[in-house]
Design a protein around this motif. Sequence first.
Motif, PDB file in Angstrom:
ATOM      1  N   ARG A 186      56.177  18.456 -25.209  1.00 39.33           N
ATOM      2  CA  ARG A 186      55.553  17.277 -25.029  1.00 39.33           C
ATOM      3  C   ARG A 186      55.346  16.957 -23.416  1.00 39.33           C
ATOM      4  NH1 ARG A 186      58.959  13.077 -27.109  1.00 39.33           N
ATOM      5  NH2 ARG A 186      60.052  13.350 -24.979  1.00 39.33           N
ATOM      6  N   ASN A 187      56.384  17.479 -22.645  1.00 40.92           N
ATOM      7  CA  ASN A 187      56.475  17.308 -21.165  1.00 40.92           C
ATOM      8  C   ASN A 187      55.426  18.378 -20.617  1.00 40.92           C
ATOM      9  OD1 ASN A 187      58.096  15.357 -21.169  1.00 40.92           O
ATOM     10  ND2 ASN A 187      59.604  16.661 -20.576  1.00 40.92           N
ATOM     11  N   TYR A 188      55.317  19.522 -21.222  1.00 44.63           N
ATOM     12  CA  TYR A 188      54.111  20.588 -20.563  1.00 44.63           C
ATOM     13  C   TYR A 188      52.824  20.068 -21.141  1.00 44.63           C
ATOM     14  CZ  TYR A 188      52.169  25.151 -20.158  1.00 44.63           C
ATOM     15  OH  TYR A 188      51.303  26.180 -19.572  1.00 44.63           O
ATOM     16  N   ALA A 189      52.616  19.537 -22.251  1.00 47.38           N
ATOM     17  CA  ALA A 189      51.281  19.126 -22.494  1.00 47.38           C
ATOM     18  C   ALA A 189      50.801  17.746 -21.606  1.00 47.38           C
ATOM     19  CB  ALA A 189      51.389  18.732 -24.029  1.00 47.38           C
ATOM     20  N   SER A 190      51.722  17.203 -21.269  1.00 46.89           N
ATOM     21  CA  SER A 190      51.372  16.030 -20.395  1.00 46.89           C
ATOM     22  C   SER A 190      50.897  16.558 -19.130  1.00 46.89           C
ATOM     23  CB  SER A 190      52.527  14.770 -20.488  1.00 46.89           C
ATOM     24  OG  SER A 190      53.685  15.351 -19.838  1.00 46.89           O
ATOM     25  N   VAL A 191      51.549  17.454 -18.643  1.00 49.08           N
ATOM     26  CA  VAL A 191      51.563  18.154 -17.124  1.00 49.08           C
ATOM     27  C   VAL A 191      50.015  18.659 -17.033  1.00 49.08           C
ATOM     28  CG1 VAL A 191      52.006  19.706 -15.431  1.00 49.08           C
ATOM     29  CG2 VAL A 191      53.739  18.414 -16.648  1.00 49.08           C
ATOM     30  N   SER A 192      49.809  19.221 -18.212  1.00 49.81           N
ATOM     31  CA  SER A 192      48.355  20.485 -18.142  1.00 49.81           C
ATOM     32  C   SER A 192      47.104  19.392 -18.242  1.00 49.81           C
ATOM     33  CB  SER A 192      48.331  21.408 -19.406  1.00 49.81           C
ATOM     34  OG  SER A 192      49.294  21.832 -19.514  1.00 49.81           O
TER      35      SER A 192
END
Length: 80
Positions: free
Chosen positions: A74-80
């Motif tokens: 979830r955190n990786y997807a929001s950064v991308s």
Amino acid sequence: MSKIVPTLAQVYCNFFGHEFKVSKTVTNHIHEYKCVRCRMEMTDTANGFLARLTPKFKETNEYLAQIHKKRRQRNYASVS
């Protein structure tokens, strides 16, 4: 009744101590360890100590790993 005879590796570990290596990374702070000689399994506890890896700890670690994986995604997807 039969006596349980300790193996040579267990005797060695009882005398000199265990040599734990990380066998699984559950989260950034929680790991599972296995002794390279006698195969004893341990895990990190909430207060930072090591405890024997019981079925209850295995279940808890699996649950924590799932939560950690979802948060990372979830955190990786929001950064991308």
